[in-house]
Design an enzyme around this catalytic site. Sequence first.
Site, PDB file in Angstrom:
ATOM      1  N   SER A  63      -1.753   9.831  24.041  1.00  0.00           N
ATOM      2  CA  SER A  63      -2.489   8.962  23.110  1.00  0.00           C
ATOM      3  C   SER A  63      -1.703   7.667  22.835  1.00  0.00           C
ATOM      4  CB  SER A  63      -2.780   9.766  21.846  1.00  0.00           C
ATOM      5  OG  SER A  63      -3.842   9.189  21.131  1.00  0.00           O
ATOM      6  N   ASP A  65     -13.106  13.897  24.674  1.00  0.00           N
ATOM      7  CA  ASP A  65     -12.087  13.244  23.857  1.00  0.00           C
ATOM      8  C   ASP A  65     -12.750  12.247  22.901  1.00  0.00           C
ATOM      9  OD1 ASP A  65      -8.773  12.147  24.472  1.00  0.00           O
ATOM     10  OD2 ASP A  65     -10.132  11.301  22.976  1.00  0.00           O
ATOM     11  N   HIS A  96      -9.086  15.801  22.553  1.00  0.00           N
ATOM     12  CA  HIS A  96      -7.897  14.949  22.455  1.00  0.00           C
ATOM     13  C   HIS A  96      -6.666  15.714  21.970  1.00  0.00           C
ATOM     14  CE1 HIS A  96      -6.097  10.958  22.321  1.00  0.00           C
ATOM     15  NE2 HIS A  96      -5.620  11.204  21.119  1.00  0.00           N
TER      16      HIS A  96
HETATM   17  N1  LIG Z   1      -7.503  11.148  12.347  1.00  0.00           N
HETATM   18  C1  LIG Z   1      -6.920  12.473  12.498  1.00  0.00           C
HETATM   19  C2  LIG Z   1      -6.599  12.657  13.955  1.00  0.00           C
HETATM   20  C3  LIG Z   1      -5.237  12.149  14.358  1.00  0.00           C
HETATM   21  C4  LIG Z   1      -4.987  12.571  15.801  1.00  0.00           C
HETATM   22  O1  LIG Z   1      -5.803  13.082  16.508  1.00  0.00           O
HETATM   23  N2  LIG Z   1      -3.739  12.328  16.195  1.00  0.00           N
HETATM   24  C5  LIG Z   1      -3.376  12.653  17.567  1.00  0.00           C
HETATM   25  C6  LIG Z   1      -2.923  11.368  18.245  1.00  0.00           C
HETATM   26  S1  LIG Z   1      -4.152  10.114  18.091  1.00  0.00           S
HETATM   27  C7  LIG Z   1      -3.488   8.720  18.872  1.00  0.00           C
HETATM   28  O2  LIG Z   1      -2.293   8.568  19.017  1.00  0.00           O
HETATM   29  C8  LIG Z   1      -2.283  13.718  17.550  1.00  0.00           C
HETATM   30  O3  LIG Z   1      -1.473  13.813  18.456  1.00  0.00           O
HETATM   31  N3  LIG Z   1      -2.278  14.519  16.457  1.00  0.00           N
HETATM   32  C9  LIG Z   1      -1.201  15.456  16.244  1.00  0.00           C
HETATM   33  C10 LIG Z   1      -1.571  16.889  16.536  1.00  0.00           C
HETATM   34  O4  LIG Z   1      -0.683  17.754  16.390  1.00  0.00           O
HETATM   35  O5  LIG Z   1      -2.741  17.125  16.927  1.00  0.00           O
HETATM   36  C11 LIG Z   1      -5.727  12.632  11.589  1.00  0.00           C
HETATM   37  O6  LIG Z   1      -5.553  11.762  10.757  1.00  0.00           O
HETATM   38  O7  LIG Z   1      -4.988  13.618  11.724  1.00  0.00           O
END
Ligand SMILES: N[C@@H](CCC(=O)N[C@@H](CSC=O)C(=O)NCC(=O)O)C(=O)O
Length: 303
Positions: free
Chosen positions: A168, A245, A281
Amino acid sequence: MYNRMHQKNTSERIMVAESEIKCVSNNKSFGGYQKVYEHFSNALQCTMKFGIYIPPSEQEDEKFPVLFYLSGLTCTEQNVITKAGFQKYAAQYKIIVVAPDTSPRNCNIPGENDTWNIGTGASMYVNATQEPWNKHYQMYTYITEELFQLIQNNFPVIKDKISITGHSMGGHGALLCSLLNPGKFKSVSALAPACNISNSPTLLPGLKTLIGEDKEILEKWDPTFLVKYYDGPEMQILIHVGTDDEFLKEDLLIDNFVKAANECKDNKIKIEFHLEEGHGHSYYFVSTFIEEHFKFHSSKLSS
Ligand SMILES: N[C@@H](CCC(=O)N[C@@H](CSC=O)C(=O)NCC(=O)O)C(=O)O
């Protein structure tokens, strides 16, 4: 010093030229050790943590290639070390894995913690120019210089065998660091990368906060603009993304990157792209395909 890396206690302190690094956790995993260190970063002017996985060694003073894994928005060093399941493959392919945090923390910058995509956990892996962020948000330098050197100075690393990947915003970071440093990384891959940050509704606010609104400057930190003018050694890039995603259509903009890469002179950029049916994602997607990325990097790191 290498032998000390495998000590079971977590009180070890390793003196380095820049600052002391302290092991704050140490867990045996697949014959190696998943550790987390803490140190004061000169580049970021704050205390940072990073994860590092040391594979099992067969002989004393064995050295290993390195894979940097850059994480995405909201992450710390913990997300990938606890959710991706990479330790099995790092042990199998005998690769050290470095998992930095995603931004400086606790810098007392107004608004640093107000939203998930600006400030803390949202460094975009760039060097900030805007006050007051610029005193601390020098994450590009932290990754490509300070931490890059610290790892080589303190861990059993084969110095010219270092690769980079990310997820990401971290995929953006992996593409950015490799495109801006031709030849520094043996290989680069990305999982659901944000490829065109200056056109991403989710990441652009965080980027503008750090480096301002000037379009030319924004593009200097955008892999889709950088890849067109890449003039380094031939680069093969492995990319996986899921059809489900949530960020695919508006934020990742992988098609823009692929199109721009095709404009790179001498066809130096070769992208192996996998669109995976039904995947989203999250780290359920990352953990499904992380083995492919270790196989890819291992083939480049062992050549
Ligand atoms: N808005 C949600 C989602 C945040 C999210 O999906 N974060 C991803 C990376 S997004 C772009 O860099 C992520 O890696 N989350 C960490 C995990 O452990 O899933 C929110 O605010 O959480």
